[in-house]
Design a protein around this motif. Structure first.
Motif, PDB file in Angstrom:
ATOM      1  N   HIS A 186       0.831  -1.200   0.000  1.00  9.76           N
ATOM      2  CA  HIS A 186       0.000   0.000   0.000  1.00  9.76           C
ATOM      3  C   HIS A 186       0.870   1.256   0.000  1.00  9.76           C
ATOM      4  CE1 HIS A 186      -2.998   2.972   1.312  1.00  9.76           C
ATOM      5  NE2 HIS A 186      -3.867   2.168   0.730  1.00  9.76           N
ATOM      6  N   GLU A 187       1.953   1.214   0.764  1.00 14.32           N
ATOM      7  CA  GLU A 187       2.876   2.347   0.786  1.00 14.32           C
ATOM      8  C   GLU A 187       3.502   2.552  -0.589  1.00 14.32           C
ATOM      9  OE1 GLU A 187       6.974   3.789   3.103  1.00 14.32           O
ATOM     10  OE2 GLU A 187       5.908   1.977   3.733  1.00 14.32           O
ATOM     11  N   ALA A 188       3.907   1.458  -1.234  1.00 14.25           N
ATOM     12  CA  ALA A 188       4.490   1.552  -2.578  1.00 14.25           C
ATOM     13  C   ALA A 188       3.458   2.081  -3.575  1.00 14.25           C
ATOM     14  CB  ALA A 188       5.007   0.192  -3.025  1.00 14.25           C
ATOM     15  N   PHE A 189       2.216   1.660  -3.414  1.00  9.11           N
ATOM     16  CA  PHE A 189       1.139   2.141  -4.288  1.00  9.11           C
ATOM     17  C   PHE A 189       0.966   3.649  -4.146  1.00  9.11           C
ATOM     18  CE2 PHE A 189      -3.513   3.171  -4.084  1.00  9.11           C
ATOM     19  CZ  PHE A 189      -3.703   3.324  -5.447  1.00  9.11           C
ATOM     20  N   GLU A 190       0.976   4.147  -2.914  1.00 12.37           N
ATOM     21  CA  GLU A 190       0.814   5.585  -2.695  1.00 12.37           C
ATOM     22  C   GLU A 190       1.962   6.377  -3.311  1.00 12.37           C
ATOM     23  OE1 GLU A 190       0.343   5.871   1.557  1.00 12.37           O
ATOM     24  OE2 GLU A 190      -1.846   5.926   1.358  1.00 12.37           O
ATOM     25  N   LEU A 191       3.151   5.782  -3.326  1.00 10.83           N
ATOM     26  CA  LEU A 191       4.319   6.432  -3.918  1.00 10.83           C
ATOM     27  C   LEU A 191       4.437   6.151  -5.412  1.00 10.83           C
ATOM     28  CD1 LEU A 191       6.945   5.603  -1.131  1.00 10.83           C
ATOM     29  CD2 LEU A 191       5.851   7.818  -1.555  1.00 10.83           C
ATOM     30  N   GLN A 192       3.549   5.298  -5.928  1.00  9.85           N
ATOM     31  CA  GLN A 192       3.606   4.856  -7.321  1.00  9.85           C
ATOM     32  C   GLN A 192       4.975   4.253  -7.647  1.00  9.85           C
ATOM     33  OE1 GLN A 192       0.914   4.831  -9.872  1.00  9.85           O
ATOM     34  NE2 GLN A 192       0.067   4.720  -7.804  1.00  9.85           N
ATOM     35  N   ASP A 193       5.485   3.495  -6.685  1.00 11.25           N
ATOM     36  CA  ASP A 193       6.777   2.824  -6.819  1.00 11.25           C
ATOM     37  C   ASP A 193       6.520   1.394  -7.295  1.00 11.25           C
ATOM     38  OD1 ASP A 193       9.212   1.546  -6.546  1.00 11.25           O
ATOM     39  OD2 ASP A 193       9.654   2.372  -4.563  1.00 11.25           O
ATOM     40  N   GLN A 194       6.565   1.201  -8.606  1.00 14.18           N
ATOM     41  CA  GLN A 194       6.212  -0.094  -9.171  1.00 14.18           C
ATOM     42  C   GLN A 194       7.212  -1.188  -8.814  1.00 14.18           C
ATOM     43  OE1 GLN A 194       5.345   0.191 -13.382  1.00 14.18           O
ATOM     44  NE2 GLN A 194       4.284   2.156 -13.110  1.00 14.18           N
ATOM     45  N   GLU A 195       8.492  -0.839  -8.711  1.00 17.51           N
ATOM     46  CA  GLU A 195       9.503  -1.836  -8.385  1.00 17.51           C
ATOM     47  C   GLU A 195       9.277  -2.402  -6.980  1.00 17.51           C
ATOM     48  OE1 GLU A 195      11.870  -3.147 -10.338  1.00 17.51           O
ATOM     49  OE2 GLU A 195      10.972  -1.992 -11.959  1.00 17.51           O
ATOM     50  N   THR A 196       9.080  -1.505  -6.007  1.00 26.20           N
ATOM     51  CA  THR A 196       8.850  -1.950  -4.638  1.00 26.20           C
ATOM     52  C   THR A 196       7.525  -2.690  -4.527  1.00 26.20           C
ATOM     53  OG1 THR A 196      10.143  -0.108  -3.766  1.00 26.20           O
ATOM     54  CG2 THR A 196       8.626  -1.175  -2.240  1.00 26.20           C
ATOM     55  N   PHE A 197       6.523  -2.220  -5.263  1.00 26.59           N
ATOM     56  CA  PHE A 197       5.218  -2.880  -5.244  1.00 26.59           C
ATOM     57  C   PHE A 197       5.337  -4.316  -5.741  1.00 26.59           C
ATOM     58  CE2 PHE A 197       1.113  -4.141  -6.868  1.00 26.59           C
ATOM     59  CZ  PHE A 197       0.213  -3.635  -5.942  1.00 26.59           C
ATOM     60  N   HIS A 198       6.044  -4.490  -6.859  1.00 24.96           N
ATOM     61  CA  HIS A 198       6.198  -5.835  -7.421  1.00 24.96           C
ATOM     62  C   HIS A 198       6.980  -6.732  -6.462  1.00 24.96           C
ATOM     63  CE1 HIS A 198       6.640  -8.960 -10.464  1.00 24.96           C
ATOM     64  NE2 HIS A 198       7.913  -9.014 -10.157  1.00 24.96           N
ATOM     65  N   ALA A 199       8.030  -6.193  -5.837  1.00 20.64           N
ATOM     66  CA  ALA A 199       8.821  -6.984  -4.890  1.00 20.64           C
ATOM     67  C   ALA A 199       7.961  -7.438  -3.715  1.00 20.64           C
ATOM     68  CB  ALA A 199      10.016  -6.175  -4.397  1.00 20.64           C
ATOM     69  N   ALA A 200       7.109  -6.544  -3.212  1.00 24.66           N
ATOM     70  CA  ALA A 200       6.220  -6.905  -2.108  1.00 24.66           C
ATOM     71  C   ALA A 200       5.186  -7.937  -2.550  1.00 24.66           C
ATOM     72  CB  ALA A 200       5.527  -5.662  -1.563  1.00 24.66           C
ATOM     73  N   ASP A 201       4.752  -7.839  -3.796  1.00 34.17           N
ATOM     74  CA  ASP A 201       3.819  -8.827  -4.346  1.00 34.17           C
ATOM     75  C   ASP A 201       4.456 -10.215  -4.340  1.00 34.17           C
ATOM     76  OD1 ASP A 201       2.629 -10.481  -6.635  1.00 34.17           O
ATOM     77  OD2 ASP A 201       1.208  -8.837  -6.529  1.00 34.17           O
ATOM     78  N   GLU A 202       5.693 -10.279  -4.772  1.00 33.70           N
ATOM     79  CA  GLU A 202       6.415 -11.553  -4.754  1.00 33.70           C
ATOM     80  C   GLU A 202       6.574 -12.061  -3.319  1.00 33.70           C
ATOM     81  OE1 GLU A 202       8.356 -13.038  -7.966  1.00 33.70           O
ATOM     82  OE2 GLU A 202       6.305 -12.316  -8.221  1.00 33.70           O
ATOM     83  N   ASP A 203       6.897 -11.161  -2.400  1.00 32.60           N
ATOM     84  CA  ASP A 203       7.063 -11.541  -0.995  1.00 32.60           C
ATOM     85  C   ASP A 203       5.768 -12.116  -0.422  1.00 32.60           C
ATOM     86  OD1 ASP A 203       9.668 -10.666  -1.069  1.00 32.60           O
ATOM     87  OD2 ASP A 203       9.277  -8.758  -0.061  1.00 32.60           O
ATOM     88  N   PHE A 204       4.636 -11.535  -0.813  1.00 37.43           N
ATOM     89  CA  PHE A 204       3.344 -12.000  -0.317  1.00 37.43           C
ATOM     90  C   PHE A 204       3.111 -13.465  -0.691  1.00 37.43           C
ATOM     91  CE2 PHE A 204      -1.244 -12.656  -0.957  1.00 37.43           C
ATOM     92  CZ  PHE A 204      -1.749 -12.295   0.288  1.00 37.43           C
ATOM     93  N   HIS A 205       3.319 -13.786  -1.937  1.00 40.03           N
ATOM     94  CA  HIS A 205       3.071 -15.160  -2.392  1.00 40.03           C
ATOM     95  C   HIS A 205       4.115 -16.123  -1.825  1.00 40.03           C
ATOM     96  CE1 HIS A 205      -0.274 -14.380  -5.188  1.00 40.03           C
ATOM     97  NE2 HIS A 205       0.292 -13.189  -5.317  1.00 40.03           N
ATOM     98  N   GLU A 206       5.347 -15.671  -1.726  1.00 41.01           N
ATOM     99  CA  GLU A 206       6.381 -16.517  -1.120  1.00 41.01           C
ATOM    100  C   GLU A 206       6.060 -16.785   0.351  1.00 41.01           C
ATOM    101  OE1 GLU A 206      11.256 -16.777  -0.712  1.00 41.01           O
ATOM    102  OE2 GLU A 206      10.304 -14.903  -1.357  1.00 41.01           O
ATOM    103  N   GLU A 207       5.567 -15.770   1.043  1.00 45.35           N
ATOM    104  CA  GLU A 207       5.236 -15.924   2.461  1.00 45.35           C
ATOM    105  C   GLU A 207       4.089 -16.909   2.653  1.00 45.35           C
ATOM    106  OE1 GLU A 207       5.900 -15.333   6.469  1.00 45.35           O
ATOM    107  OE2 GLU A 207       7.082 -14.635   4.765  1.00 45.35           O
ATOM    108  N   LEU A 208       3.129 -16.908   1.757  1.00 39.34           N
ATOM    109  CA  LEU A 208       2.031 -17.870   1.842  1.00 39.34           C
ATOM    110  C   LEU A 208       2.564 -19.302   1.825  1.00 39.34           C
ATOM    111  CD1 LEU A 208      -0.588 -16.281  -0.591  1.00 39.34           C
ATOM    112  CD2 LEU A 208      -0.818 -16.489   1.886  1.00 39.34           C
ATOM    113  N   ALA A 209       3.481 -19.580   0.917  1.00 41.00           N
ATOM    114  CA  ALA A 209       4.059 -20.918   0.822  1.00 41.00           C
ATOM    115  C   ALA A 209       4.853 -21.263   2.075  1.00 41.00           C
ATOM    116  CB  ALA A 209       4.939 -21.035  -0.421  1.00 41.00           C
ATOM    117  N   SER A 210       5.609 -20.284   2.570  1.00 43.25           N
ATOM    118  CA  SER A 210       6.410 -20.513   3.772  1.00 43.25           C
ATOM    119  C   SER A 210       5.524 -20.789   4.983  1.00 43.25           C
ATOM    120  CB  SER A 210       7.298 -19.290   4.025  1.00 43.25           C
ATOM    121  OG  SER A 210       8.054 -19.454   5.214  1.00 43.25           O
TER     122      SER A 210
END
Length: 248
Positions: A143-167
């Motif tokens: 959400h913070e990355a979205f507010e900053l329109q930081d696509q790189e950080t947003f995508h990295a957090a997206d990957e972290d979310f799915h990786e965390e689900l598996a973990s």
């Protein structure tokens, strides 16, 4: 490069330079393998993030100059990327970033849905307060990355979310399998991020998944994940229309 030195690949356009690291004098074969892996990883990141567009030429001479290496590790890296389906090598013609194979996208989405829907189904039975909090923290970063329109950080957090689900489900290897299947999907996903409302939609879909897990509702978690991962398929027509040269 000295036989005992572990080089750190210079940043490609748009990437941050990472701190230099040195290993404890591997032999020549290990050093060459390390160098090839660094080139492979750097080029993979640039290709998947669309910093290097589909169809772009990859000139060995330019890459050796960029990475400060001989042609051998660069050539090895390109061969590995060809095996991943990200590079095409044409004798006497050159090496190019592979275009995105449209026909392969539905199967990749199917594989990812099968893996990640099974993951959240399992996690729904064991998600505790700590697990939900960890997922909420990642969504907060998004959400913070979205507010900053930081696509790189947003995508990295997206990957972290799915990786965390598996973990959290106890099967971190599932995420590695999903990553192997989704390289072509990733390039399409990166093209959709600038679309107005897209990042907000992704956050809402993640919240739906976490809400179902919080209620320990496995069926709802699976439905939310299936919807989340399936949103790319309707986008394909628009992406092809806007970027016909990127697809095959």
């Amino acid at each position: 490069m000295a036989a005992g030195e572990m080089i750190e690949a210079p940043a490609l356009p748009g990437e941050r330079q990472r701190p230099e690291r040195r290993a404890q004098r591997p032999g020549p074969v290990a050093a060459r393998s390390t160098a090839a892996s660094l080139v492979q990883d750097a080029l993979r990141r640039a290709i998947l993030s669309m910093q290097i567009a589909p169809g772009a030429a990859l000139v060995e001479k330019d890459l050796t100059a960029r990475f400060g290496l001989s042609r051998t590790p660069v050539r090895e890296a390109l061969i590995k990327l060809k095996e991943e389906g990200l590079v095409e090598i044409f004798p006497q013609a050159g090496t190019f970033v592979a275009r995105i194979p449209v026909a392969a996208i539905p199967e990749a989405v199917f594989i990812r849905q099968a893996l990640e829907c099974a993951t959240v189904q399992l996690l729904a039975d064991r998600a505790d307060v700590e697990a939900i909090d960890r997922l909420d923290q990642i969504i907060a970063r998004q959400h913070e990355a979205f507010e900053l329109q930081d696509q790189e950080t947003f995508h990295a957090a997206d990957e972290d979310f799915h990786e965390e689900l598996a973990s959290l489900a106890g099967y971190p290897g599932v995420w590695k399998l999903a990553q192997a299947a989704k390289s072509q999907i990733d390039r399409c996903r990166r093209m959709t991020l600038p679309v107005p409302g897209r990042m907000a939609m992704v956050i809402a879909e993640h919240l739906s998944i976490v809400d179902a897990l919080r209620r320990r509702d496995g069926e709802a978690a699976v439905a939310a994940m299936r919807k989340h991962l399936g949103t790319l398929l309707p986008d394909l027509v628009d992406l092809q229309a806007k970027h016909p040269a990127f697809f095959v």
